[in-house]
Design an enzyme around this catalytic site. Structure first.
Site, mmCIF file in Angstrom:
data_model
loop_
_atom_site.group_PDB
_atom_site.id
_atom_site.type_symbol
_atom_site.label_atom_id
_atom_site.label_comp_id
_atom_site.label_asym_id
_atom_site.label_seq_id
_atom_site.Cartn_x
_atom_site.Cartn_y
_atom_site.Cartn_z
ATOM 1 N N ARG A 166 -41.835 61.644 -0.945
ATOM 2 C CA ARG A 166 -41.355 60.942 -2.139
ATOM 3 C C ARG A 166 -41.175 59.471 -1.778
ATOM 4 N NH1 ARG A 166 -35.625 60.255 -3.532
ATOM 5 N NH2 ARG A 166 -35.591 59.099 -5.487
ATOM 6 N N HIS A 215 -36.808 52.647 -8.226
ATOM 7 C CA HIS A 215 -35.758 52.853 -7.221
ATOM 8 C C HIS A 215 -35.075 51.496 -7.031
ATOM 9 C CE1 HIS A 215 -34.493 55.756 -3.830
ATOM 10 N NE2 HIS A 215 -33.653 54.735 -3.768
ATOM 11 N N GLU A 240 -31.328 57.692 -9.389
ATOM 12 C CA GLU A 240 -29.880 57.452 -9.430
ATOM 13 C C GLU A 240 -29.449 56.359 -10.399
ATOM 14 O OE1 GLU A 240 -28.229 56.958 -5.524
ATOM 15 O OE2 GLU A 240 -28.976 58.886 -4.818
ATOM 16 N N ASN A 278 -29.889 64.363 -5.645
ATOM 17 C CA ASN A 278 -29.509 63.703 -4.390
ATOM 18 C C ASN A 278 -28.066 64.074 -4.096
ATOM 19 O OD1 ASN A 278 -31.980 62.504 -4.581
ATOM 20 N ND2 ASN A 278 -31.212 60.408 -4.851
ATOM 21 N N TYR A 314 -24.968 63.864 -1.232
ATOM 22 C CA TYR A 314 -24.447 63.356 0.034
ATOM 23 C C TYR A 314 -23.028 63.838 0.328
ATOM 24 C CZ TYR A 314 -28.503 60.319 0.393
ATOM 25 O OH TYR A 314 -29.774 59.862 0.503
ATOM 26 N N GLU A 360 -32.855 64.036 -2.049
ATOM 27 C CA GLU A 360 -32.274 63.254 -0.956
ATOM 28 C C GLU A 360 -31.072 63.998 -0.392
ATOM 29 O OE1 GLU A 360 -31.187 59.142 -1.684
ATOM 30 O OE2 GLU A 360 -33.006 58.813 -2.865
#
Ligand code: FCB
Length: 784
Positions: free
Chosen positions: A70, A114, A159, A294, A296, A360
């Site tokens: 990606r 992005h 995002e 994504n 985290y 991600e």
């Protein structure tokens, strides 16, 4: 299926983004992006020089066995002005990249946005302008025209929460605007851009398209420890509000075609609703083929009446963002793999039927280069633990089709620049040489076996030893390296764990020793007149104790919004390895914000709201209770309390202790409010004596107020202690010099300082420590 195996056809890969790796920002006709102009940015060159080295990077991925890559297309490289003229050399680059990927058997997944908006469009309003969404659709069409015959999977945006709320809300990302209203407007226009681009992709015949969202489970600190724990009504409301802002603001429009009902009033209050036009949500809510997730870290919050809120979450007034008491990455992000399972099961339940892909997941850790390799154990464990969490979700039925690590290369981490290391592959910034880290080799094995190493006994790591010994990794490293600065107790615990686990120290363990743990910031949050003598004493003591322990102290003021921001930046930049914050009052949000950086923080005084940040306090209630009991013993029955600023938690506690003892004796409290200084103590006492001639005792919440009361008694011709007993609180030097000398409650400045220093030192050693409450002792002198 074994817990270690993944389903047939599961897609393994990595993610990157254009600005973070390409470099060549001024080459072949690329136009400037907002990140080239943003003061905290300007890191785009040389990045990883991927613009020239893409073929090498594709070869690396091929060698590692990646099935998918990606990447993002840079809008300003393709359309230097953001609209109109196409830059053919820019498109040629992506052409070459895609061909190279296909030749290597790697599926290209293209992200169209992005975060690198063409500056020319920002000059015309950026994402606050609705027109930008239409220009994005034009750009999408142009990219699809060129690559659509070979790119099978498209993501519109990456995002949008970050791009809108950090770019336009808190301003920590480009374009660096700080407007709550613009952040909401920008977010909507980004969603509209997604909808328009999706339509463009569909009509051009794209096979598979979706969006990438950064999603984070929102929980109270209590729930983080124990999921079944029931938050209070206020905390549950705080959780719901932040979830709406962070997650549902994007999930609902994309997957349900509507904004969450509980979010709209927040948006309306801050930005109005004029920017949301009829038909927008129909477009935004058109079906997607897959949702990029994504993940985290989770977000911990609780209610805090009066909290100002966080600029990245406009509408978060009354919410406190809390630290999570767990290991963190170098970025300070708490490591909570179970958060991924939680997130995926929530998505499966609330948005059923959507194909999900982890687009991600990864971590920044300090890497150590040795001639034998880069043994990034922490990164490998991070990915392994998250893959185990993902495996649990697959068993529970979550439709997750792949997992992409962030990131292939160490690259530009936006405003943080090059110091963050998320790569599986190390990049030498001088030579651009690529070196595989151990995590890359480990990931290659995972891909090859389509699963995790099966039941293989895990080599004990630094982490395991630290956990067994109950100390930080840095302490283990220091012991392993024979450093003298470790306490005998910690050394014994580490050596025992090393023996029991059969641990063999490796280079990573050795290297940690080079990490500083000697800079401590002593932060004065709210210097108050009158209360400063005690604080000054504590500052003196803490400084000398910590200096004695080899720390370097930086004294910082945090009494204005600007200075608080500076302190936070100082700590975020890791210029401090530990923080002592004092005094207690009003510092709720700052303490939590500091603690969220992952740097150990300790507080002086009990914070106004429940907090996970450890503190040192004195038993204010007990001290006031003892003083009151003493007056009762001496036969006093008409006792008044002169009360200093009641927003101070210490004053509230003293008041509560006094009241309790009076109630037990069947007496009612008599309160007189005062400011912080002697004059206001005298003033309150004068009023009390005039209104209550029968008064036979006064207890003040500070010595200064009591000294004022002594003066008022003298002026009124009342003898102390015969007619009136007077008690203070604090035992400042002046208390023993008054006539008569003052009975008071000693708040042990030295002991508090010692306890604070100890608490910080043990936190720096990685031990979790709870609050410390020291006794406050009554000192009887002649005034009672
Ligand atoms: C995500 C971004 C990515 C990278 C990682 C660490 O929010 O999408 O570009 O910065 O965080």
């Amino acid at each position: 299926m074994s817990t270690a195996r993944f389903p047939e056809g599961f897609v393994w890969g990595v993610s990157t983004s254009a600005y973070q790796i390409e470099g060549a920002t001024g080459e072949d006709g690329r136009g400037p992006s907002i990140w080239d102009v943003f003061p905290g940015g300007r890191n785009g060159d040389p990045a990883c020089d991927h613009y020239r080295r893409y073929a090498d990077d594709v070869r690396l991925m091929k060698d590692l066995g990646m099935a998918a890559y990606r990447f993002s297309v840079s809008w300003p490289r393709v359309m230097p002005d953001g609209k109109g003229r196409l830059n053919e050399p820019g498109l040629d680059f992506y052409d070459r990249l895609v061909d190279e990927l296909l030749a290597a058997g790697i599926a290209p997944y293209a992200t169209l946005y992005h975060w690198d908006l063409p500056q020319a469009l920002e000059d015309e309003g950026g994402w606050t302008s609705r027109d930008t969404a239409h220009r994005f659709a034009d750009y999408t069409r142009a990219v699809h025209d060129r690559l659509g015959d070979r790119v099978g999977t498209w993501f519109t945006l990456n995002e949008p929460w970050v791009a809108a709320f950090l770019g336009y809300g808190s301003g920590v990302h480009a374009p660096g605007r700080r407007s709550a209203a613009e952040a909401f407007v920008g977010a909507h226009h980004m969603l509209l851009a997604h909808g328009l681009a999706l339509e463009a992709l569909r009509s051009a015949g794209a096979q598979r398209a979706g969006i990438v969202l950064n999603l984070s489970p929102v929980l109270t600190p209590g729930q983080l420890g124990d999921l079944s724990s029931q938050p209070s009504e206020e905390d549950a409301e705080a959780v719901k509000r932040i979830d709406a802002l962070h997650n549902r603001q994007f999930l609902d429009p994309v997957l349900r075609g509507s904004y969450p009902a509980d979010l709209l009033p927040v948006v309306e209050r801050i930005a109005g609703l004029g920017h949301i036009r009829d038909g927008d949500l129909d477009l935004i809510g058109r079906p997607i083929d897959l949702l990029g997730v994504n993940y985290y870290t989770p977000t911990a919050v609780q209610a805090q009446p009066g909290a100002a809120g966080d600029a990245s979450f406009p509408g978060s007034e009354g919410v406190l963002f809390c630290s999570v008491p767990t290991a963190v990455t170098a970025m300070g992000w708490p490591i909570v793999p179970s958060g991924l399972t939680l997130l995926l099961s929530r998505l499966s339940r609330e948005y059923p039927g959507t194909e999900l892909m982890i687009t991600e997941n990864g971590a920044d850790f300090v890497d150590v280069l040795t001639p034998e390799g880069i043994h990034d154990i922490e990164r490998t464990s991070f990915i392994e633990e998250h893959l185990r969490a993902l495996r649990v979700s697959l068993d529970e039925g979550a439709r997750v089709s792949g997992y992409l690590v962030w990131s292939l290369l160490d690259c530009v981490e936006w405003a943080d620049g090059y110091r963050r290391k998320f790569g599986l592959v190390h990049v030498d910034l001088e030579t651009q040489r690529r070196r595989l880290k151990d995590s890359a080799l480990w990931y290659r094995d995972v891909i090859a076996r389509n699963g995790l190493p099966d039941g293989r006994p895990r080599r004990p790591t630094l982490e395991t030893v630290a956990a067994r010994a109950g100390v930080s990794r840095a302490t283990v490293s220091r012991v392993v390296n024979g450093e003298a600065s470790v306490s005998a107790e910690a050394r014994d615990a580490v050596l025992r764990a090393v023996r029991e686990l059969g641990y063999v120290p490796n280079a990573a363990a050795r290297s940690l020793v080079t990490r500083r743990t000697d800079a401590v910031a002593l932060v004065l949050s709210e210097p108050r007149q009158g209360g400063d003598a005690l604080i000054a004493a504590i500052v003196r003591y803490v400084t000398s104790m910590l200096e004695g322990a080899g720390k370097q102290i930086t004294l910082m003021l945090a009494d204005t919004a600007e200075s608080r921001r500076r302190v936070l930046q100082h700590v975020e930049a890791r210029q401090a390895d530990g923080v002592v914050l004092l005094p207690p009052d009003d510092h709720g949000p700052l303490a939590e914000q500091l603690a969220r950086t992952g740097v150990p923080v300790v507080l002086l005084g009990r914070p106004a709201v429940a907090s996970l940040v450890p503190h040192v306090d004195v038993d204010n209630a007990g001290g006031a209770g003892a003083a009151t009991a003493h007056l009762l013993e001496r036969g006093r029955r008409r006792i008044a309390m002169i009360c200093g600023p009641t927003d101070l938690v210490a004053v509230q506690d003293r008041l509560a202790g006094h009241r309790d003892v009076l109630h037990e004796a069947g007496l009612r409290p008599l309160l007189a409010l005062a400011g912080p200084d002697r004059e206001s103590g005298a003033e309150s006492a004068r009023r009390l004596l005039a209104d209550h001639p029968e008064l036979d005792a006064v207890l003040a919440t500070s010595d200064d107020l009591a000294i004022g009361a002594l003066r008022a008694a003298r002026e009124a011709g009342r003898r102390v202690p015969d007619d009136l007993a007077v008690v203070g609180f604090g035992d400042i030097d002046a208390a023993s010099c008054t006539t008569p000398a003052l009975t008071t409650v000693r708040v042990p400045a030295r002991d508090q300082a010692l306890a604070l220093a100890r608490l910080l030192l043990s936190r720096l050693d990685g031990r979790h420590a709870g609050p410390v409450v020291l006794p406050a002792r009554l000192v009887v002198r002649d005034s009672t």
